[in-house]
Design a protein around this motif. Structure first.
Motif, PDB file in Angstrom:
ATOM      1  N   LEU A  58      -2.806   7.294   3.661  1.00  0.00           N
ATOM      2  CA  LEU A  58      -2.914   6.898   5.061  1.00  0.00           C
ATOM      3  C   LEU A  58      -2.945   8.083   6.018  1.00  0.00           C
ATOM      4  N   THR A  60      -9.071   9.481   6.258  1.00  0.00           N
ATOM      5  CA  THR A  60     -10.029   8.437   5.918  1.00  0.00           C
ATOM      6  C   THR A  60      -9.779   7.231   6.818  1.00  0.00           C
ATOM      7  N   ARG A  69      -2.471  -1.719  -3.380  1.00  0.00           N
ATOM      8  CA  ARG A  69      -3.587  -0.857  -2.982  1.00  0.00           C
ATOM      9  C   ARG A  69      -3.123   0.586  -2.869  1.00  0.00           C
ATOM     10  N   ARG A  89       0.381   5.762  -1.116  1.00  0.00           N
ATOM     11  CA  ARG A  89      -0.477   6.821  -1.675  1.00  0.00           C
ATOM     12  C   ARG A  89      -0.341   6.854  -3.190  1.00  0.00           C
ATOM     13  N   VAL A 138       0.838  -1.195   0.000  1.00  0.00           N
ATOM     14  CA  VAL A 138       0.000   0.000   0.000  1.00  0.00           C
ATOM     15  C   VAL A 138       0.872   1.245   0.000  1.00  0.00           C
ATOM     16  N   TRP A 145      -8.903   3.620   8.378  1.00  0.00           N
ATOM     17  CA  TRP A 145      -7.862   2.628   8.128  1.00  0.00           C
ATOM     18  C   TRP A 145      -8.366   1.665   7.050  1.00  0.00           C
ATOM     19  N   PRO A 146      -7.653   1.525   5.938  1.00  0.00           N
ATOM     20  CA  PRO A 146      -8.157   0.715   4.815  1.00  0.00           C
ATOM     21  C   PRO A 146      -8.133  -0.794   5.064  1.00  0.00           C
ATOM     22  N   PHE A 147      -7.606  -1.230   6.200  1.00  0.00           N
ATOM     23  CA  PHE A 147      -7.493  -2.663   6.457  1.00  0.00           C
ATOM     24  C   PHE A 147      -8.314  -3.083   7.681  1.00  0.00           C
ATOM     25  N   ALA A 176      -3.791   4.066  -1.192  1.00  0.00           N
ATOM     26  CA  ALA A 176      -4.488   4.658  -0.055  1.00  0.00           C
ATOM     27  C   ALA A 176      -3.634   5.771   0.524  1.00  0.00           C
TER      28      ALA A 176
END
Length: 177
Positions: free
Chosen positions: A74, A78, A70, A53, A51, A80-82, A72
């Motif tokens: 961080l 937004t 991925r 940006r 992951v 946490w994408p996990f 994202a």
């Protein structure tokens, strides 16, 4: 592509602790950059979630099967994408966003290994990064591990000469089983 990490070996700290990762366990390469650790860990038989940006450098690599890329940001607030996912290992190098530390500990599966290396206070005399917001305080990773219930397997805080002179902090810590 000018990303010098494309053909760079893994950080020695990552290479030292990679054998302690559960063989075949999924690894999160956080702030993966050009993917040097993604490639290294995948070549060791791990599925890897990389992951960053900006995933342009990752997408340009000829990464082995079993790598999920991925995109994202961080740091933009937004979620946490996990959320709800856990990993056998998490690798973080040359990156610090303190609000993510609790998520990292929570994202380790039982017995999972966190391998972390980034810049520390004192690095400002060697150049970038020099902003204290991006430099670990003495013992900061140790304190994080303790408050998170992680068992410290290895730790270093001090000057390093490779790949360039810098003040760094390193942590290898295992989640409880």
């Amino acid at each position: 592509m000018t990303d010098t990490t494309l053909n760079s070996p893994p950080a020695p700290w990552v290479a030292q602790w990679a054998p302690a990762l559960v063989l075949g366990g999924t690894i999160l390469d956080l702030a993966a950059g050009g993917g040097r650790h993604t490639h290294y860990l995948s070549a060791r038989g791990h599925p890897v979630v990389a992951v960053d940006r900006d995933v342009t450098a990752l997408q340009a690599r000829n990464l082995p099967r079993g790598v999920e890329i991925r995109s994202a940001d961080l740091e933009d607030g937004t979620p946490w994408p996990f959320a709800g996912q856990t990993f056998a290992g998490i690798v973080v190098t040359n990156y610090l966003h303190r609000p993510l530390l609790p998520q990292l500990a929570a994202a380790l599966e039982p017995g999972g290994l966190l391998i972390y290396e980034t810049f520390a206070l004192g690095n400002e005399r060697f150049g970038s990064p020099s902003n204290p917001a991006f430099l670990l305080r003495p013992g900061e990773l140790l304190a994080f591990a303790e408050t998170s219930g992680l068992t410290v397997l290895g730790y270093f805080n001090g000057e390093a000469s490779q790949p360039r002179p810098a003040v760094i902090q390193r942590l290898a810590a295992r989640a409880p089983i």
